[in-house]
Design a protein around this motif. Structure first.
Motif, PDB file in Angstrom:
ATOM      1  N   VAL A 130       0.868  -1.185   0.000  1.00 56.54           N
ATOM      2  CA  VAL A 130       0.000   0.000   0.000  1.00 56.54           C
ATOM      3  C   VAL A 130       0.900   1.228   0.000  1.00 56.54           C
ATOM      4  N   TYR A 160       0.152  -1.965   6.497  1.00 58.21           N
ATOM      5  CA  TYR A 160      -0.674  -0.767   6.373  1.00 58.21           C
ATOM      6  C   TYR A 160      -1.458  -0.509   7.660  1.00 58.21           C
ATOM      7  N   SER A 191      -2.278   7.961   3.661  1.00 59.66           N
ATOM      8  CA  SER A 191      -1.947   7.113   2.517  1.00 59.66           C
ATOM      9  C   SER A 191      -2.149   7.882   1.216  1.00 59.66           C
ATOM     10  N   LEU A 221      -4.123   6.906  -1.126  1.00 62.94           N
ATOM     11  CA  LEU A 221      -5.567   6.897  -1.350  1.00 62.94           C
ATOM     12  C   LEU A 221      -6.245   8.030  -0.588  1.00 62.94           C
ATOM     13  N   VAL A 277       1.883   0.324  -8.185  1.00 64.36           N
ATOM     14  CA  VAL A 277       0.983   0.483  -7.041  1.00 64.36           C
ATOM     15  C   VAL A 277       0.258   1.828  -7.106  1.00 64.36           C
ATOM     16  N   THR A 334      -3.720   1.980  -7.389  1.00 66.00           N
ATOM     17  CA  THR A 334      -4.466   2.624  -6.301  1.00 66.00           C
ATOM     18  C   THR A 334      -5.534   3.549  -6.870  1.00 66.00           C
TER      19      THR A 334
END
Length: 260
Positions: free
Chosen positions: A127, A151, A167, A169, A201, A205
């Motif tokens: 992540v 994570y 994060s 995201l 990644v 994401t």
């Protein structure tokens, strides 16, 4: 004395007083009726007029608020190179740097920053999160010599005990809310294998969150020509910045030629 005449006069006076009394009663009755019926009517009319005035004022206030909201919801995304400042690690808070926290973002955004650099690392479960380096003290972003964590462990450990671990995201969600800023990546790996891993990644994401369009507001930081070519093979990012501090021995003219 004429008794008959006297009696007739008295009767007339009595009758006249009685008529006046009846007229007065009728007048008072009419006045009471007008008062009882008229005042509530006047009060009703007056109240309705006030209500209409109040409703107009409220409507006017609502219109002003809506106008303000609409104006606030129409920020302008300018070309990133027109901005003169970059908020490092999403911005500092209370004199603390390297936070890579959404808490720093809000303060820097309020100050007018519209380019936010974010240090990116991958957790053990792949992540993308905001962190400058893995240190022995997860809560201290300046600590060194640590190992990657999951994570869940990252998100459950407040930075300096109070700031929000953030994060990639999380920042994509903020980018949706604030459409007038750019996010600059600072991925730590410059080896080709690490570059591929990091940017696969990053792209995934965005895709999994149905936010691939936000990749057009990423400013990808590259450290050499090979890194640039590798990233272009993964995704056609629109914006790049070439950082040369990892190439101290590179000839200046070669770096210039690469940019051209």
């Amino acid at each position: 004395m004429n008794t008959k005449k006297f009696k007739t006069g008295e009767i007339r006076k009595i009758l006249k007083k009685q008529q006046q009394s009846e007229h007065f009663i009728v007048f008072i009755t009419i006045l009471l009726l007008v008062t009882l019926i008229g005042l509530p009517t006047l009060y009703y009319i007056h109240t309705k007029a006030l209500e209409r005035k109040t409703q107009k004022e409220i409507a006017k206030e609502h219109a002003a608020i809506e106008k303000t909201i609409k104006q606030a919801q129409k920020p302008v995304l300018k070309p990133w190179y027109t901005y003169r400042g970059v908020a490092h690690a999403l911005g500092g808070v209370d004199g603390k740097d390297y936070l890579n926290s959404i808490d720093g973002f809000y303060q820097a955004y309020a100050k007018g920053y519209r380019i936010f650099e974010m240090d990116l690392l991958l957790t053990t479960d792949q992540v993308a999160i905001g962190k400058h380096k893995w240190g022995w003290n997860l809560a201290d972003p300046t600590s060194k010599k640590g190992n990657a964590v999951s994570y869940q462990t990252f998100k459950s450990t407040k930075i300096y005990g109070k700031y929000t671990p953030t994060s990639l995201l999380d920042m994509f969600q903020v980018m949706d809310k604030y459409p007038d800023f750019y996010l600059m990546t600072d991925s730590k790996g410059d080896e080709i294998a690490d570059v591929r891993s990091d940017f696969n990644v990053i792209v995934e994401t965005a895709r999994k969150a149905n936010k691939e369009y936000l990749l057009d507001r990423l400013i990808v930081q590259v450290y050499n020509q090979q890194m640039f070519q590798t990233i272009k093979e993964i995704y056609p990012f629109k914006h790049f910045v070439y950082t040369t501090y990892k190439q101290p021995d590179a000839a200046f003219y070669e770096m210039v030629r690469f940019c051209l």
